[in-house]
Enzyme design. Structure first.
Site, PDB file in Angstrom:
ATOM      1  N   HIS A 213     -37.022  26.735   8.682  1.00  0.00           N
ATOM      2  CA  HIS A 213     -36.988  25.876   9.870  1.00  0.00           C
ATOM      3  C   HIS A 213     -36.148  24.621   9.714  1.00  0.00           C
ATOM      4  O   HIS A 213     -36.022  23.844  10.650  1.00  0.00           O
ATOM      5  CB  HIS A 213     -38.419  25.470  10.266  1.00  0.00           C
ATOM      6  CG  HIS A 213     -39.030  24.484   9.316  1.00  0.00           C
ATOM      7  ND1 HIS A 213     -39.563  24.856   8.108  1.00  0.00           N
ATOM      8  CD2 HIS A 213     -39.140  23.135   9.371  1.00  0.00           C
ATOM      9  CE1 HIS A 213     -40.004  23.773   7.471  1.00  0.00           C
ATOM     10  NE2 HIS A 213     -39.756  22.716   8.209  1.00  0.00           N
TER      11      HIS A 213
HETATM   12  C1  UD1 Z   1     -41.229  18.502  11.160  1.00  0.00           C
HETATM   13  C2  UD1 Z   1     -40.874  17.672   9.932  1.00  0.00           C
HETATM   14  C3  UD1 Z   1     -40.560  18.583   8.764  1.00  0.00           C
HETATM   15  C4  UD1 Z   1     -41.671  19.579   8.510  1.00  0.00           C
HETATM   16  C5  UD1 Z   1     -41.931  20.336   9.797  1.00  0.00           C
HETATM   17  C6  UD1 Z   1     -43.051  21.355   9.624  1.00  0.00           C
HETATM   18  C7  UD1 Z   1     -39.785  15.551  10.532  1.00  0.00           C
HETATM   19  C8  UD1 Z   1     -38.517  14.794  10.472  1.00  0.00           C
HETATM   20  N1  UD1 Z   1     -39.698  16.845  10.166  1.00  0.00           N
HETATM   21  O1  UD1 Z   1     -40.042  19.212  11.528  1.00  0.00           O
HETATM   22  O2  UD1 Z   1     -40.392  17.787   7.600  1.00  0.00           O
HETATM   23  O3  UD1 Z   1     -41.298  20.471   7.492  1.00  0.00           O
HETATM   24  O4  UD1 Z   1     -42.289  19.392  10.822  1.00  0.00           O
HETATM   25  O5  UD1 Z   1     -43.229  22.109  10.752  1.00  0.00           O
HETATM   26  O6  UD1 Z   1     -40.795  15.011  10.881  1.00  0.00           O
HETATM   27  N2  UD1 Z   1     -41.964  22.146  18.601  1.00  0.00           N
HETATM   28  C9  UD1 Z   1     -42.773  22.912  19.413  1.00  0.00           C
HETATM   29  N3  UD1 Z   1     -44.124  22.768  19.276  1.00  0.00           N
HETATM   30  C10 UD1 Z   1     -44.676  21.910  18.398  1.00  0.00           C
HETATM   31  C11 UD1 Z   1     -43.847  21.137  17.593  1.00  0.00           C
HETATM   32  C12 UD1 Z   1     -42.491  21.266  17.692  1.00  0.00           C
HETATM   33  O7  UD1 Z   1     -42.319  23.690  20.215  1.00  0.00           O
HETATM   34  O8  UD1 Z   1     -45.925  21.861  18.347  1.00  0.00           O
HETATM   35  C13 UD1 Z   1     -40.510  22.323  18.700  1.00  0.00           C
HETATM   36  C14 UD1 Z   1     -39.871  21.356  19.646  1.00  0.00           C
HETATM   37  O9  UD1 Z   1     -38.875  22.020  20.338  1.00  0.00           O
HETATM   38  C15 UD1 Z   1     -39.240  20.311  18.732  1.00  0.00           C
HETATM   39  C16 UD1 Z   1     -38.898  21.136  17.502  1.00  0.00           C
HETATM   40  O10 UD1 Z   1     -39.932  22.132  17.439  1.00  0.00           O
HETATM   41  O11 UD1 Z   1     -38.126  19.710  19.305  1.00  0.00           O
HETATM   42  C17 UD1 Z   1     -38.889  20.323  16.258  1.00  0.00           C
HETATM   43  O12 UD1 Z   1     -40.131  19.619  16.112  1.00  0.00           O
HETATM   44  P1  UD1 Z   1     -40.173  18.233  15.276  1.00  0.00           P
HETATM   45  O13 UD1 Z   1     -41.560  17.763  15.143  1.00  0.00           O
HETATM   46  O14 UD1 Z   1     -39.173  17.292  15.833  1.00  0.00           O
HETATM   47  O15 UD1 Z   1     -39.644  18.606  13.854  1.00  0.00           O
HETATM   48  P2  UD1 Z   1     -39.910  19.891  12.960  1.00  0.00           P
HETATM   49  O16 UD1 Z   1     -38.664  20.679  12.939  1.00  0.00           O
HETATM   50  O17 UD1 Z   1     -41.181  20.585  13.319  1.00  0.00           O
END
Ligand code: UD1
Length: 372
Positions: A213
């Site tokens: 991811h």
């Molecule tokens: C975050 C952490 C990463 C960790 C990961 C585990 C940061 C900078 N990164 O990355 O270190 O390894 O979590 O999962 O904090 N989204 C959903 N549903 C959710 C959450 C996210 O659909 O419940 C989607 C959204 O489109 C969002 C994307 O995932 O834009 C990324 O989510 P985000 O929390 O920004 O970062 P992660 O890639 O999950």
């Protein structure tokens, strides 16, 4: 020296993203055993889907957070700023003695900044890890959080050395061990009883478990396509189970990519903790870019290929079962075939990865213990 031995103490934990939850669970249990401690939990809402958040609270019996900041997704600046704006009044109202932050996600650094500027002590669980790769948002979060923290709880001795090299005074650093392993140790029996490989049709087979991811792997279309094609080739030899993070699913969908005929590459929804552990336990190989899986596979003795140029968890390579590979077809296929052919499992004992890290942290916070 930070003196924390108080008759009554309010501790406030801030969590927001999936990897935070298994770090909070054992510490919430250890603190609940101490009557002088009031433990307030704040969920930032960085992860908000039931399968990225609620399921972990249920499975790990984490108390319901008293506050949910409901920040949701956004750019790094938008997400970090929203957490800061919404956390500040909560922190002012609760007036904790210490704010506890976990790991390296945006929720971690945002809460640490707020607490430090309010003059509240900050404790960082999983301090001192360094990939030295500044293109990773997590590296920025780690370094800034550690700079702000008054108490730094490290999982390994290399993390202690990183902090010393940056000038962190020794009396702030506590080598307590790896709290992820606490959750793993206490969940392993339940996870194995789930028999997830049977449910996924791979019982008794040599199968590969994949999680990817990181922006560096999934946000660059050429890289993602190369990774998917590589996994499709590998899956002809050994079935591949690939639970998809929402970010990864969105990128695959926008590419319109699907596995070729004959491949056994199975995309799954994000898995609950126990189901993932159950699959990890019996896998012949794990291919990942996650931090937690590098550690769990080392503990379990399952071979792991980490598709990244560096790792902030070098002990998993030097002492454990982890190996770094480039996001290139030949590199992954040859390393994977080698690991699958070897077919052996070597559970590894790493100092203080023993299931008692949360208790040590509670002793430091509440009883004034020191772990050097
Ligand atoms: C975050 C952490 C990463 C960790 C990961 C585990 C940061 C900078 N990164 O990355 O270190 O390894 O979590 O999962 O904090 N989204 C959903 N549903 C959710 C959450 C996210 O659909 O419940 C989607 C959204 O489109 C969002 C994307 O995932 O834009 C990324 O989510 P985000 O929390 O920004 O970062 P992660 O890639 O999950």
């Amino acid at each position: 020296m930070v003196n924390l031995t108080l008759a009554h103490m309010t501790l406030l934990s801030v969590v927001g993203a999936r990897p935070n939850f298994m770090k909070l669970a054992p510490l919430a249990r250890a603190l609940a055993r101490r009557p002088a401690v009031e433990h307030v939990i704040v969920h930032t809402g960085q992860h908000y889907d039931a399968e990225m958040s609620d399921t972990f609270f249920e499975e790990l019996s984490i108390p319901r957070p008293q506050h949910n900041l409901e920040v949701g997704s956004g750019s790094h600046a938008a997400q970090t700023a929203a957490i800061m704006l919404r956390f500040e009044p909560v922190c002012q109202a609760v007036k904790p003695d210490v704010v506890l932050v976990y790991g390296d996600v945006n929720s971690t650094v945002a809460a640490a900044l707020v607490a430090a500027k309010l003059g509240t002590r900050v404790a960082h669980v999983e301090a001192g890890l360094r990939s030295r790769d500044w293109t990773m948002p997590e590296e920025i979060n780690r370094v800034v959080t550690d700079r702000l923290a008054d108490l730094l709880f490290t999982p390994s001795r290399d993390a202690v050395e990183n902090l010393r090299a940056e000038g962190v005074p020794d009396d702030r650093i506590h080598f307590v061990g790896n709290i992820m392993i606490d959750s793993l140790v206490s969940s392993l029996d339940a996870a194995r009883a789930l028999a997830a490989p049977r449910r996924h049709g791979v019982e008794g087979k040599r199968y590969v478990l994949v999680t990817l991811h990181r922006p560096g792997n999934v946000d660059v279309p050429d890289t993602l396509v190369e990774l998917l094609e590589t996994l499709a080739v590998l899956s002809v030899e050994s079935p591949v189970l690939f639970p998809l993070h929402p970010r990864t699913r969105a990128r695959i969908q926008s590419l319109g990519w699907s596995a070729p005929d004959g491949a056994h590459l199975h995309f799954l929804d994000p898995l609950p903790y126990l189901e993932l552990l159950s699959l990890e336990f019996s896998a012949s190989l794990v291919v990942t870019d996650s931090g937690g899986l590098q550690e769990e596979t080392t503990y379990l003795g399952v071979p792991c290929l980490t598709v990244r140029p560096s790792t902030e968890r070098p002990i998993t390579c030097t002492e454990g079962t982890n190996r770094l590979v480039a996001a290139r077809r030949e590199a992954i296929l040859s390393a994977a075939r080698e690991a699958l052919a070897a077919g052996s499992r070597h559970p590894v004992t790493i100092e203080r990865w023993d299931g008692h890290t949360a208790e040590r942290i509670a002793e430091v916070l509440v009883d004034g213990a020191r772990y050097t």
